[in-house]
Design a protein around this motif. Sequence first.
Motif, mmCIF file in Angstrom:
data_model
loop_
_atom_site.group_PDB
_atom_site.id
_atom_site.type_symbol
_atom_site.label_atom_id
_atom_site.label_comp_id
_atom_site.label_asym_id
_atom_site.label_seq_id
_atom_site.Cartn_x
_atom_site.Cartn_y
_atom_site.Cartn_z
ATOM 1 N N TYR A 1 0.811 -1.215 0.000
ATOM 2 C CA TYR A 1 0.000 0.000 0.000
ATOM 3 C C TYR A 1 0.846 1.268 0.000
ATOM 4 O O TYR A 1 0.403 2.310 -0.442
ATOM 5 N N TYR A 2 2.078 1.183 0.452
ATOM 6 C CA TYR A 2 2.965 2.343 0.450
ATOM 7 C C TYR A 2 3.510 2.625 -0.960
ATOM 8 O O TYR A 2 4.086 3.679 -1.199
ATOM 9 N N LYS A 3 3.333 1.696 -1.895
ATOM 10 C CA LYS A 3 3.734 1.881 -3.289
ATOM 11 C C LYS A 3 2.504 1.905 -4.188
ATOM 12 O O LYS A 3 2.555 1.537 -5.344
ATOM 13 N N ARG A 4 1.393 2.311 -3.658
ATOM 14 C CA ARG A 4 0.104 2.184 -4.321
ATOM 15 C C ARG A 4 0.071 2.829 -5.713
ATOM 16 O O ARG A 4 -0.460 2.256 -6.641
ATOM 17 N N GLU A 5 0.641 4.007 -5.867
ATOM 18 C CA GLU A 5 0.565 4.714 -7.149
ATOM 19 C C GLU A 5 1.217 3.900 -8.272
ATOM 20 O O GLU A 5 0.666 3.776 -9.365
ATOM 21 N N ARG A 6 2.369 3.329 -8.002
ATOM 22 C CA ARG A 6 3.072 2.510 -9.014
ATOM 23 C C ARG A 6 2.276 1.246 -9.343
ATOM 24 O O ARG A 6 2.148 0.860 -10.496
ATOM 25 N N VAL A 7 1.749 0.607 -8.327
ATOM 26 C CA VAL A 7 0.983 -0.626 -8.537
ATOM 27 C C VAL A 7 -0.309 -0.334 -9.303
ATOM 28 O O VAL A 7 -0.699 -1.099 -10.177
ATOM 29 N N GLU A 8 -0.954 0.782 -8.987
ATOM 30 C CA GLU A 8 -2.165 1.161 -9.724
ATOM 31 C C GLU A 8 -1.865 1.321 -11.207
ATOM 32 O O GLU A 8 -2.629 0.878 -12.062
ATOM 33 N N LYS A 9 -0.738 1.947 -11.521
ATOM 34 C CA LYS A 9 -0.339 2.119 -12.919
ATOM 35 C C LYS A 9 -0.099 0.752 -13.566
ATOM 36 O O LYS A 9 -0.522 0.507 -14.702
ATOM 37 N N ASP A 10 0.573 -0.137 -12.849
ATOM 38 C CA ASP A 10 0.849 -1.475 -13.385
ATOM 39 C C ASP A 10 -0.450 -2.251 -13.643
ATOM 40 O O ASP A 10 -0.583 -2.928 -14.662
ATOM 41 N N ILE A 11 -1.403 -2.158 -12.718
ATOM 42 C CA ILE A 11 -2.691 -2.841 -12.896
ATOM 43 C C ILE A 11 -3.434 -2.248 -14.083
ATOM 44 O O ILE A 11 -3.969 -2.982 -14.927
#
Length: 152
Positions: A112-122
């Motif tokens: 959750y602390y890397k949420r922005e990057r993971v959202e982009k990947d998803i």
Amino acid sequence: MVAAYYKYKKESLNLKFNSAKDTLKLMQGAIKEYKLTESVYIKRAIIGYFQDFSEYIIDMSETYLVMNENYVDGYSGIELIKKSNLYGFIDDDLSKFLISAIKLRNRYTHDYYKRERVEKDILDYAISKMELLEIFLKITEQKVKLDAKNIF
């Protein structure tokens, strides 16, 4: 008794499949809208649909393993998909595809602390790999199999 249980589980699996398929269609519609608007609201909807779809797939794999008396408690979503591949529910290509999706979902849930990057990947994964995806559940008296078309 065993035949009735197996029939019940097949019906349960079919209901879960229908939910997964409906969620996939909703995600695909949201992807089309997102391409036009780039709305943050639509982006969040895609991520939510992605998570729901992933959960349905894990649940279907688990139900399949229970149906065939191959379920072991405590397996992760990825292990459930691998084991359902081993027992014939999901083929190798679909298994790899779904494991990639589950890994992304896991990153979103746990990092959750890397949420922005993971959202982009998803979002990138959903748009590039799931926009044209079609899934099918093939049920016969002897076999149940999850199949897909347009896996990239």
